[in-house]
Design an enzyme around this catalytic site. Structure first.
Site, PDB file in Angstrom:
ATOM      1  N   LYS A  27       9.622 -31.432-100.967  1.00  0.00           N
ATOM      2  CA  LYS A  27      10.067 -31.909 -99.647  1.00  0.00           C
ATOM      3  C   LYS A  27      10.092 -30.809 -98.607  1.00  0.00           C
ATOM      4  O   LYS A  27       9.817 -31.051 -97.424  1.00  0.00           O
ATOM      5  CB  LYS A  27      11.452 -32.544 -99.779  1.00  0.00           C
ATOM      6  CG  LYS A  27      11.413 -33.700-100.751  1.00  0.00           C
ATOM      7  CD  LYS A  27      12.261 -34.847-100.350  1.00  0.00           C
ATOM      8  CE  LYS A  27      11.885 -36.004-101.276  1.00  0.00           C
ATOM      9  NZ  LYS A  27      12.727 -37.157-101.132  1.00  0.00           N
TER      10      LYS A  27
ATOM     11  N   GLU B 215      19.761 -31.512 -93.121  1.00  0.00           N
ATOM     12  CA  GLU B 215      19.035 -32.314 -92.154  1.00  0.00           C
ATOM     13  C   GLU B 215      20.045 -33.038 -91.297  1.00  0.00           C
ATOM     14  O   GLU B 215      21.142 -33.364 -91.745  1.00  0.00           O
ATOM     15  CB  GLU B 215      18.182 -33.329 -92.922  1.00  0.00           C
ATOM     16  CG  GLU B 215      16.959 -33.822 -92.189  1.00  0.00           C
ATOM     17  CD  GLU B 215      16.166 -34.789 -93.060  1.00  0.00           C
ATOM     18  OE1 GLU B 215      15.158 -34.363 -93.644  1.00  0.00           O
ATOM     19  OE2 GLU B 215      16.583 -35.957 -93.165  1.00  0.00           O
TER      20      GLU B 215
ATOM     21  N   HIS C 200      19.379 -46.616-102.335  1.00  0.00           N
ATOM     22  CA  HIS C 200      18.208 -45.912-101.790  1.00  0.00           C
ATOM     23  C   HIS C 200      16.894 -46.445-102.342  1.00  0.00           C
ATOM     24  O   HIS C 200      15.874 -45.774-102.297  1.00  0.00           O
ATOM     25  CB  HIS C 200      18.301 -44.405-102.043  1.00  0.00           C
ATOM     26  CG  HIS C 200      19.576 -43.826-101.526  1.00  0.00           C
ATOM     27  ND1 HIS C 200      19.782 -43.598-100.195  1.00  0.00           N
ATOM     28  CD2 HIS C 200      20.725 -43.472-102.158  1.00  0.00           C
ATOM     29  CE1 HIS C 200      21.008 -43.106-100.019  1.00  0.00           C
ATOM     30  NE2 HIS C 200      21.605 -43.034-101.198  1.00  0.00           N
TER      31      HIS C 200
ATOM     32  N   ARG D  74       0.564 -41.981-103.313  1.00  0.00           N
ATOM     33  CA  ARG D  74       0.144 -43.004-104.269  1.00  0.00           C
ATOM     34  C   ARG D  74       0.169 -44.370-103.575  1.00  0.00           C
ATOM     35  O   ARG D  74       0.608 -44.475-102.433  1.00  0.00           O
ATOM     36  CB  ARG D  74       1.129 -43.025-105.427  1.00  0.00           C
ATOM     37  CG  ARG D  74       2.581 -43.127-104.895  1.00  0.00           C
ATOM     38  CD  ARG D  74       3.583 -43.561-105.891  1.00  0.00           C
ATOM     39  NE  ARG D  74       4.933 -43.271-105.469  1.00  0.00           N
ATOM     40  CZ  ARG D  74       5.710 -44.062-104.751  1.00  0.00           C
ATOM     41  NH1 ARG D  74       5.247 -45.218-104.333  1.00  0.00           N
ATOM     42  NH2 ARG D  74       6.944 -43.716-104.410  1.00  0.00           N
TER      43      ARG D  74
END
Lengths: 507, 167, 507, 167
Positions: free
Chosen positions: A119, A203, A238, A295
């Site tokens: 990430k 973040e 999530h 993907r």
């Protein structure tokens, strides 16, 4: 350079393995299944042309064992491997192992998988490519006082996220500086134990964001196009549960800007194949880069339904070394598509997985319905893998029509033997905010604070079921009585149990 | 003719079922409803009541009847009406009301949030099981008192195993 | 004038009753089924909200008994009746009976049904509306010498057709004047016995025509639109078996001219609802009016798939008195759709109906597949009605893709217990002329003069089945031997039969 | 181990089936094919031969085996190889080869196009039945000689009834 592909091994199971087998058959390609012991009679084995055992039960013993899969691919002379999603789909090492054995891996290069799978590295690539990102620490955190300064600059609330993360693990929302240090340590330790990699970063926390993603396709000739957006804001733990395309809030202008951003990062990283660039969108419709999934996504059918393209077919084209069959100008969204994931889960009990036998299983069909399923009537949902039964997709000229058709299809769906998320999906389809297109990733908590109550039976439904129980019991009892009388005549001790059976029935 | 009481954990209904000239009728609160029940397969029925068409499934693995109707299922106990009355007078609770907590899947008990003798509310989380690579909250199926906890922390349990018994 | 429609009785069975029930559910309308005794557990009964018995077996005792249906509609308080196709769909008397009982008949007025149901009257209406017709006698024939002159003027070969006709009955091709008189008399007598109406007329015989039809929709506000064409040239016994939209030969210009012609006759006759104007198209792409079908067609799904409209929903809109939801400009064909009718018929034996139990029944699904079915696994195909099991529709951006997907879907379709037309459909999909779009109503005779041979198993397929028989026999035999040994020990006479079972197996 | 002969009306195959270390093998012309047969339902199997996956149905109503594979079906007779050889030497024809003409549906015999003793070709129309509001040609399932005609013009026949027997 053109690659001959006549046979594809599908290194997956369930609905996505069935989907890829169908994609192969649409292209006249032989589909090869692999299977664990509990999957011997699974739909993906039955729909494929060839099928080879992986000898084992758990994912770790079977679908994740790279060497076994490569060995089967070599011995059955498969030209390529399609990894589906999950399992080995985003494993750079597996992609490399395929290349080493002269087998085409259907997906981007190992380098791209590795880069975008990290990430922090992906964030750096996105920044370089000029994508908008939520304010964040530019690298992983090593020094706590420095991190506190960064968090202060970003502005609370902030989100601490694992660099190697996924699925909400190693993630913490921090509302003020006082709780920062403790949260940071917990997140790092959780990330370490979950991913073997304790790196975390900070973040900006976006309140009530929408999750909107862009589907991209890129070939080996430098063509990169986007196929519009999917809105996947409805999530539990999530994990996406309901997706649609187009999004109710994305305008043509926003679509172009998000699409261009997605194409930029694909170009910057040398992306090839199908991929998804995920964004968070705030209430003012600012969008922020989240990550790239290297993907095919679970929710790819909604894009197929509104654009008319077959993403698996395009993946195979690209893997063969051909150019994409279309350009950006050819991509026109028409109508609306919604996908409901049908899980063997009890939503009322907090989405706990339910396993068992599909005593009756009948899928909806007819106008505006597509279903991508991994199971057939009589199958057992095994305990070892993801409990996704099928993806139900409806389409319509308008969002309203797609919703109405989804309600129709969900009501028509028959699953006896295990609980499913069908009632939950119905609840969402009939929810006013959903119908108005007011969504955020907090949708479920916001709209159904008492989900179990919202999901309880109506009085009328319950009464019909109670009547059914009484009538079935009556018929069953008549039969037992008849047998008992018959046996009584022949002097069997059944008479007594015949009487007892009125008290408590085991059937 | 048969008079029965059908009950779930917290509701109950009284029905009379009889046959007249080959027509089955179910009576509730004095009104007759014509019934047509046809078996479709092993545990699947087409039920038409008052002209309304229903597709019903029955699960035989439950101690009582687990009825599937549309996409929902519910567990029912069917008892002879008189027997139910006598039992009630004698203070005997029936099976569905005593509902145990059963393991919904094989897994590992990683948390126990209640003690014997606790009063718990319906849907209150009382256990955590690790299964299918996830932590799963096991909630109380009813409001009631916990009689006994049949498992210990770290126990590996099979599907269907009794975890908690209600008083 | 607006009509309230909350409940619709579906006066039909099989796949079209299921299709209409789904249409009702898509609109939030209660669907009421009616059923004959053999249909008690049929899919249309199970998918509907309410279901009432028609008490009887044959169509004549049940689905054709107007009074029974009206009585049920009244007692269950249905606002409208949808007739589907066949049975009472084009029965002006039934439409009138509905009106008399204040029940909305979903279809055009009784007058329009009657006018267009009479082929001669329909021809007159078409001529008045300016449609091109194959040269023909202007009225029914009473005088043989005059008829001969007319036939001579039209030019041989000519076709003698029954005015009240359909299904090829009372129809004769006449190649020269010598055979004219005899053919005329036979046609008239056949028409008389089949339809109770001996009127016949003469039409120019068109060699190798295509059958292309235009779907129209008209509301009560004077709006009439067409939804493009369907090509239905592949027919057996004058019955369509494979249909598609668009047609491989229809250009935008031809589509507009045919569409305008269809709209003209609809306007001229005061048509309301869904209808189909059928044309023959010759090798030079001249088109000739054939007839109007005043109902929803079997093949309507191909139009739905390429235009995106839901025809049953539009029918209900119109019946409610609303305006159509779209104008001619909104009608845009996208991609291609093909429908294969799956009949319980043995095509190799000349399409003889096969009845029996669907021991296994598994429909194809996934990308680009729509299936409208009338049966479920375990159902029995009754001997009393039409043997249509389902309609399989595939779509794609191109005709080629739709064909490839159809091949995939047909191969995936599992029907054990009865023979079906699946192998026949596969044969057509893989036929070179079909793939090139070279079609005519003589397609089957032209391409497969020896259909039974064309349909025979491949050596490889047959060998696998032979192996399967041997292996299943082996397993069965092992079981019997085991039982026999066990019984032999206890002195049962089973030993002998155990030995005999090697000779001939009944299982 | 078992040696069998499998035959249709005009073809036959010889197979040897054996089990070795729990692995079933079918041998044809000297080459071994590993077999995995799993029952899916009452008359439905998943068959993997040499890694090739097939979905097989078996119809129990046929005197022999009617095998459904993909969308096609075929009737087979399975016989012990030695028995088949002995019967052949003795001139005994087996059942599938003697194949009768069976009514495929209930209906009315409205035309008979052959006589006893006739030589007919495979697929030659030999009868016309009215059923399902249509006239249906009944064709000969094989090339052979007609031994007897079991029905007369105007007869109403049931599904499965023997119409014509071959010599």
């Amino acid at each position: 350079m053109m690659n001959e592909i006549n046979k594809i091994l599908i290194a997956n199971r369930g609905e996505i393995a069935v989907r890829v087998a169908r994609g192969c058959h649409n292209c006249g390609i032989t589909a090869v299944a692999v299977y664990s012991d509990p999957d011997r009679t699974a739909f993906h084995v039955r729909v494929s042309d060839e099928a080879y055992p992986l000898d084992g039960i758990t994912s770790a013993e079977t679908y994740l064992v790279q060497e076994k899969i490569i060995e089967i691919a070599k011995s059955c002379k498969a030209d390529a491997i399609h990894p589906g999603y999950g399992f080995l789909a985003e494993n750079a090492g597996f992609a490399r192992l395929c290349a080493k054995n002269n087998i085409i891996f259907i997906g981007p290069s190992p380098e791209v998988i590795k880069l975008l799978g990290d990430k922090l590295e992906a964030r750096v690539a996105a920044i370089k490519a000029g994508l908008p990102l939520a304010p964040a620490s530019t690298q992983d955190i090593e020094d706590i006082p420095k991190a506190k300064i960064e968090a202060g600059n970003i502005g609370y609330p902030v989100l601490i996220k694992a660099a190697a993360g996924g699925g909400g693990k190693g993630m913490r929302i921090v509302n003020d500086e006082d709780s920062f240090e403790a949260a940071l340590k917990m997140a790092a330790s959780e990330a370490k134990s979950a991913f073997g990699d304790g790196r975390v970063y900070i973040e900006k926390y976006i309140a009530r964001p929408r999750h909107i993603e862009i589907q991209i396709m890129a070939d080996t000739h430098g063509n990169v196009v986007h196929l519009g957006e999917r809105e996947c804001s409805i999530q539990r733990r999530h994990q996406k549960v309901i997706e649609e395309s187009p999004s109710a809030v994305v305008t043509q202008d926003l679509r172009k800007r998000m699409g261009d951003a997605a194409i930029s990062i694909a170009r910057a990283t040398g992306y090839v194949g199908a991929g998804t660039v995920e964004f968070l969108v705030d209430e003012d419709l600012n969008f922020y880069f989240l990550e790239v999934n290297t993907r095919l996504q679970v929710e790819h059918p909604v894009t197929e339904m509104v654009t008319g393209f077959d993403l698996v077919k395009e993946q195979i084209r690209v893997a063969r070394g051909h150019k994409l069959s279309f350009t950006q100008e050819d991509v026109v969204q028409r109508g609306h598509a919604i996908e409901c994931r049908i899980y063997a889960e009890d939503a009322a009990a907090g989405f706990v997985p339910c396993t068992g036998k599909l005593a009756a299983y009948q899928e909806p069909a007819g106008p505006g319905v597509r279903i991508d399923s991994g199971f057939l009537a009589g199958d057992t949902i095994p305990v070892y893998y993801d409990p996704l039964i099928a993806k139900l997709v409806t389409t319509g000229r308008t969002r309203e029509t797609a919703i109405k058709r989804m309600i129709r299809a969900l009501n028509e769906y028959i699953v006896h033997g295990v609980d499913t998320t069908i009632p939950f999906n119905l609840l969402v389809m009939e929810n006013e905010s959903f119908v108005s297109g007011i969504l955020s990733t907090h949708f479920i908590e916001d709209e159904f604070p008492e989900l179990a109550d919202s999901l309880s039976h109506s009085e009328e439904e319950l009464e019909i079921s109670a009547m059914a129980a009484a009538i079935i019991d009556y018929k069953q009892h008549s039969k037992i009585t008849a047998t008992a009388n018959k046996r009584a005549e022949t002097g069997s001790p059944w008479k007594l149990s015949g009487r007892v059976s009125g008290l408590r029935k085991v059937w | 003719m048969k008079k029965v009481q059908v009950s779930t954990a917290d509701k109950s209904w009284d029905f009379v079922i009889r046959e007249e000239d080959g027509q089955m009728l179910i009576t509730q609160n004095g009104s007759d409803h014509p019934v047509d029940l046809i078996r479709l397969g092993q545990s699947r029925y087409s039920l038409i009541i008052d002209g309304h068409s229903h597709e019903i499934g029955v699960d035989g693995s439950f101690d009582g009847y687990r009825i599937f109707n549309g996409s929902r299922s519910e567990k029912f106990l069917v008892e002879d009406f008189e027997l139910a009355r006598i039992k009630k007078e004698a203070g005997i609770e029936d099976t569905v009301k005593q509902l145990n907590v059963i393991a919904p899947m094989p897994g590992l008990i990683i948390q126990i949030n209640c003690s014997e003798g606790d009063e718990v509310a319906q849907n209150q989380p009382i256990l955590v099981m690790e299964a299918m690579k996830m932590e799963n909250d096991i909630k109380s199926p009813k409001t009631g008192t916990i009689k006994s906890i049949a498992v210990a922390l770290g126990d590996s349990v099979d599907k269907g195993q009794v975890l908690i018994e209600f008083a």
